[in-house]
Design a protein around this motif. Structure first.
Motif, PDB file in Angstrom:
ATOM      1  N   SER A 128     -25.013  -2.661 -32.440  1.00 47.33           N
ATOM      2  CA  SER A 128     -24.558  -2.070 -31.383  1.00 47.33           C
ATOM      3  C   SER A 128     -25.048  -0.629 -31.188  1.00 47.33           C
ATOM      4  O   SER A 128     -25.827  -0.064 -32.092  1.00 47.33           O
ATOM      5  CB  SER A 128     -23.106  -1.852 -31.187  1.00 47.33           C
ATOM      6  OG  SER A 128     -22.240  -1.537 -32.326  1.00 47.33           O
ATOM      7  N   SER A 129     -24.772   0.439 -30.157  1.00 41.97           N
ATOM      8  CA  SER A 129     -25.206   1.454 -30.058  1.00 41.97           C
ATOM      9  C   SER A 129     -24.123   2.466 -29.169  1.00 41.97           C
ATOM     10  O   SER A 129     -23.191   1.862 -28.718  1.00 41.97           O
ATOM     11  CB  SER A 129     -26.605   1.700 -29.246  1.00 41.97           C
ATOM     12  OG  SER A 129     -26.263   1.216 -27.981  1.00 41.97           O
ATOM     13  N   GLY A 130     -24.304   3.857 -29.496  1.00 41.14           N
ATOM     14  CA  GLY A 130     -23.213   4.732 -28.843  1.00 41.14           C
ATOM     15  C   GLY A 130     -23.749   6.060 -28.606  1.00 41.14           C
ATOM     16  O   GLY A 130     -24.968   6.286 -29.006  1.00 41.14           O
ATOM     17  N   ILE A 131     -23.028   7.020 -28.303  1.00 39.75           N
ATOM     18  CA  ILE A 131     -23.305   8.422 -27.705  1.00 39.75           C
ATOM     19  C   ILE A 131     -22.431   9.050 -28.441  1.00 39.75           C
ATOM     20  O   ILE A 131     -21.046   8.893 -28.617  1.00 39.75           O
ATOM     21  CB  ILE A 131     -23.236   8.186 -26.199  1.00 39.75           C
ATOM     22  CG1 ILE A 131     -24.680   7.723 -25.755  1.00 39.75           C
ATOM     23  CG2 ILE A 131     -23.197   9.935 -26.006  1.00 39.75           C
ATOM     24  CD1 ILE A 131     -24.554   7.638 -24.142  1.00 39.75           C
ATOM     25  N   ARG A 163     -15.281   1.454 -28.874  1.00 41.34           N
ATOM     26  CA  ARG A 163     -14.525   1.884 -29.702  1.00 41.34           C
ATOM     27  C   ARG A 163     -14.825   3.422 -30.094  1.00 41.34           C
ATOM     28  O   ARG A 163     -15.866   3.927 -29.718  1.00 41.34           O
ATOM     29  CB  ARG A 163     -15.143   1.286 -31.324  1.00 41.34           C
ATOM     30  CG  ARG A 163     -14.764  -0.261 -31.319  1.00 41.34           C
ATOM     31  CD  ARG A 163     -15.317  -0.897 -32.551  1.00 41.34           C
ATOM     32  NE  ARG A 163     -16.903  -0.658 -32.755  1.00 41.34           N
ATOM     33  CZ  ARG A 163     -17.497  -0.927 -33.897  1.00 41.34           C
ATOM     34  NH1 ARG A 163     -16.712  -1.262 -34.894  1.00 41.34           N
ATOM     35  NH2 ARG A 163     -18.843  -0.983 -33.786  1.00 41.34           N
ATOM     36  N   LEU A 164     -14.125   4.111 -30.915  1.00 44.05           N
ATOM     37  CA  LEU A 164     -14.148   5.696 -30.850  1.00 44.05           C
ATOM     38  C   LEU A 164     -14.248   5.871 -32.408  1.00 44.05           C
ATOM     39  O   LEU A 164     -13.761   5.306 -33.305  1.00 44.05           O
ATOM     40  CB  LEU A 164     -12.910   6.133 -30.486  1.00 44.05           C
ATOM     41  CG  LEU A 164     -12.247   6.046 -29.067  1.00 44.05           C
ATOM     42  CD1 LEU A 164     -10.983   6.316 -28.840  1.00 44.05           C
ATOM     43  CD2 LEU A 164     -13.373   6.599 -28.162  1.00 44.05           C
ATOM     44  N   MET A 165     -15.203   6.695 -32.502  1.00 43.03           N
ATOM     45  CA  MET A 165     -15.660   7.365 -33.902  1.00 43.03           C
ATOM     46  C   MET A 165     -15.026   8.925 -34.287  1.00 43.03           C
ATOM     47  O   MET A 165     -15.741   9.671 -33.395  1.00 43.03           O
ATOM     48  CB  MET A 165     -17.111   7.220 -34.371  1.00 43.03           C
ATOM     49  CG  MET A 165     -17.250   7.741 -35.608  1.00 43.03           C
ATOM     50  SD  MET A 165     -18.978   7.889 -36.290  1.00 43.03           S
ATOM     51  CE  MET A 165     -19.759   6.155 -36.008  1.00 43.03           C
ATOM     52  N   GLY A 166     -14.238   9.189 -35.052  1.00 43.76           N
ATOM     53  CA  GLY A 166     -13.781  10.498 -35.311  1.00 43.76           C
ATOM     54  C   GLY A 166     -14.531  11.177 -36.504  1.00 43.76           C
ATOM     55  O   GLY A 166     -15.364  10.292 -36.895  1.00 43.76           O
ATOM     56  N   ARG A 203     -21.256   0.909 -26.792  1.00 44.15           N
ATOM     57  CA  ARG A 203     -19.884   0.370 -27.473  1.00 44.15           C
ATOM     58  C   ARG A 203     -19.218   1.341 -28.304  1.00 44.15           C
ATOM     59  O   ARG A 203     -18.451   1.025 -29.035  1.00 44.15           O
ATOM     60  CB  ARG A 203     -20.213  -1.038 -28.302  1.00 44.15           C
ATOM     61  CG  ARG A 203     -21.017  -1.917 -27.568  1.00 44.15           C
ATOM     62  CD  ARG A 203     -21.238  -3.265 -28.209  1.00 44.15           C
ATOM     63  NE  ARG A 203     -20.054  -3.876 -28.602  1.00 44.15           N
ATOM     64  CZ  ARG A 203     -20.060  -4.849 -29.440  1.00 44.15           C
ATOM     65  NH1 ARG A 203     -21.118  -5.428 -29.911  1.00 44.15           N
ATOM     66  NH2 ARG A 203     -18.801  -5.687 -29.914  1.00 44.15           N
ATOM     67  N   LEU A 204     -19.773   2.525 -28.507  1.00 46.50           N
ATOM     68  CA  LEU A 204     -19.140   3.580 -29.444  1.00 46.50           C
ATOM     69  C   LEU A 204     -19.290   4.887 -28.646  1.00 46.50           C
ATOM     70  O   LEU A 204     -20.204   5.308 -28.154  1.00 46.50           O
ATOM     71  CB  LEU A 204     -19.839   3.602 -30.830  1.00 46.50           C
ATOM     72  CG  LEU A 204     -19.045   4.301 -31.681  1.00 46.50           C
ATOM     73  CD1 LEU A 204     -18.279   3.905 -32.664  1.00 46.50           C
ATOM     74  CD2 LEU A 204     -20.364   5.174 -32.742  1.00 46.50           C
TER      75      LEU A 204
END
Length: 511
Positions: A4-7, A211-214, A40-41
């Motif tokens: 997946s990929s995210g920002i 999904r969330l990355m902290g 997705r992130l």
């Protein structure tokens, strides 16, 4: 992690009319943008209150949420503010956060919201509020009293408070809590508002498949509720001042190293408690996010200890960190930890061994890939699947700014020229691909085998150094202040990113 990929975008950088991004409509619109772009992130920086230099890495609490992120629009919906309260607002700049201005304005609104709650407690679910205070009391009580005392002492560092308060004499704390009861409850209330707004946004993101990355910094600020309430966990003298502090040794980039100044942990004491405070720290953040970037991971294997009396990091020493026992103890309590290890810089075999033992993916930053040769682990052809690859992080220049050399470079000119020549050959840059260097780099990461690739929004937008989020080692007014304008999040931008995501098998349907 599925492919997946995210920002990467901190919520303070969202658009909106109140001078700073918040958890209101723009946050939901950005979640929609991510979903439309096939991402997705959503990765962000620490969600905590800002501290010295308005940095989220120098917070007065590692547990609290940033009250500046509370949405005034949501408070109007709840009846805690009136439409008139928010209609007359300063003409804030759209592309920057002016923190001094914003803090004054938003604290005024939050004070009004609390006054409304005092007069009309039925505007919220009062039972839910008190249950929140009860569940979070293990950190919230200390934080609320710390902030109330800090206000009462004009913002002074806690070691400058009266000795009985600095050393947490029980009688003095009891008296202070009675004397400052309103301010204490106010900070509890602000944390409740943040919690409710954050959990609503989190649920919406999950509905959209995001999904969330902290982010957890390894160290905490000395002037924090964390150190004040837990002095036994840190190397402090009898007056509460650090005896040794954190940093990194001299290297190619700095002759004197970096003296961060954070107090260092007494890992023997932490181990004796079963790493209880750390377990709570992970548990609170995992209620808010799905993945955690663990900053300065190498410090868990070994860390650079600097005598507090030293003005630079030169005269320090390496000290063994808590190692595998630390993560084993916490995983026994919380289960497998969804950690991404920030392993940038000089990484020794013991750090790699620790990551591999627990299966923690590391990071690769494309901007660092071209300073070496074809063996660099930051080059896409050397990636492994269990990896998070970035065009850059919050501490880097943007891709466009980096390529154009817009920021001051600490490397010798011949090293920079050689790296650019290698990048030009590696990325097969013709005129068109060089004009769109950010898309060329995004494509290179998308095509890699790394399970997860992440791009700062500034790189997706193709912005220059003016949009850089932070320059390490500086406290300039532009650090932590960049904001995106709503008009920049165009549908055609989402469509272009989605096409690349689909081509390289990173859409949700391709999992």
């Amino acid at each position: 992690m599925p492919r997946s990929s995210g920002i990467l975008l901190h919520p303070t950088s969202l658009p909106g009319p109140y001078g700073i991004g918040d958890l209101g409509p723009a946050a939901y619109h950005f979640a929609d943008f991510l979903a439309e772009a096939g991402q997705r992130l959503w990765q962000m920086l620490p969600l905590v209150p800002v501290g010295l230099g308005f940095s989220p890495y120098a917070s007065p609490s590692t547990f609290a949420g940033n009250p500046l992120l509370i949405s005034p629009d949501r408070l109007v919906e709840q009846g805690l503010l009136s439409p008139n309260d928010v209609s007359q607002r300063p003409n804030f700049p759209a592309e920057r956060v002016d923190y001094d201005w914003v803090i004054t304005y938003k604290h005024h609104l939050l004070e009004k919201a609390y006054a409304t709650f005092e007069a009309h407690p039925d505007r919220i679910d009062e039972t839910d509020f008190w249950l929140f205070c009860e569940r979070q009391a293990f950190w919230l009580d200390d934080y609320a009293l710390f902030m109330a005392l800090k206000e009462a002492h004009g913002g002074a560092v806690w070691t400058e408070w009266p000795a009985e308060l600095a050393r947490r004499d029980p009688g003095a704390l009891h008296h202070a809590r009675q004397r400052l009861a309103r301010a204490f409850r106010k900070h509890q209330f602000w944390q409740y508002l943040f919690h409710k707004q954050w959990m609503d946004l989190r649920a919406y993101c999950h509905q959209r498949g995001i999904r969330l990355m902290g982010d957890i910094p390894i160290y905490v600020a000395h002037d924090s509720a964390d150190v004040w309430a837990n002095p036994h966990l840190f190397h402090l003298d009898e007056r509460g001042r650090p005896t040794v502090v954190a940093g990194v040794p001299p290297d190619y980039f700095s002759e004197t190293g970096q003296r961060w100044g954070n107090p260092l942990y007494r890992w023997d004491v932490s181990r004796h408690t079963g790493h209880h405070w750390w377990t709570q720290r992970f548990a609170v953040l995992l209620e808010r996010v799905d993945l955690i970037r663990l900053d300065h991971f190498r410090g868990f294997a070994a860390y650079w200890e600097i005598p507090a009396s030293e003005p630079t990091a030169v005269h320090g020493r390496w000290v063994a960190g808590p190692g595998a026992e630390f993560f084993e103890t916490i995983q026994q309590k919380l289960g497998p930890l969804p950690i991404v290890a920030e392993n940038l810089g000089v990484i020794t075999p013991d750090v790699t061994e620790l990551m591999e033992r627990f299966g923690f993916p590391g990071m690769a930053v494309l901007q660092f890939a071209f300073d070496e040769d074809a063996s660099s682990t930051f080059l896409p052809h050397n990636y492994t699947r269990n990896l998070v690859a970035y065009t850059g992080t919050h501490d880097n220049d943007t891709i466009v700014g980096w390529w154009r050399g817009e920021s001051k470079n600490t490397l010798p000119p011949e090293v920079v020229a050689r790296a650019k020549a290698y990048a030009r050959a590696y990325l097969d840059l013709d005129r068109k691909r060089e004009r769109e260097i950010h898309w060329t780099c995004i494509r290179a990461l998308m095509a890699s085998v790394a399970d997860l690739v992440v791009f700062p929004l500034q790189d997706v937008l193709g912005l220059g150094s003016e949009a850089r989020m932070n320059t390490p080692g500086t406290t300039g007014p532009h650090n932590w202040s960049w904001r995106v304008c709503a008009s920049q999040l165009r549908p055609e931008l989402a469509e272009r990113l989605r096409r690349l995501t689909e081509i390289y098998g990173r859409l949700p349907s391709a999992a």
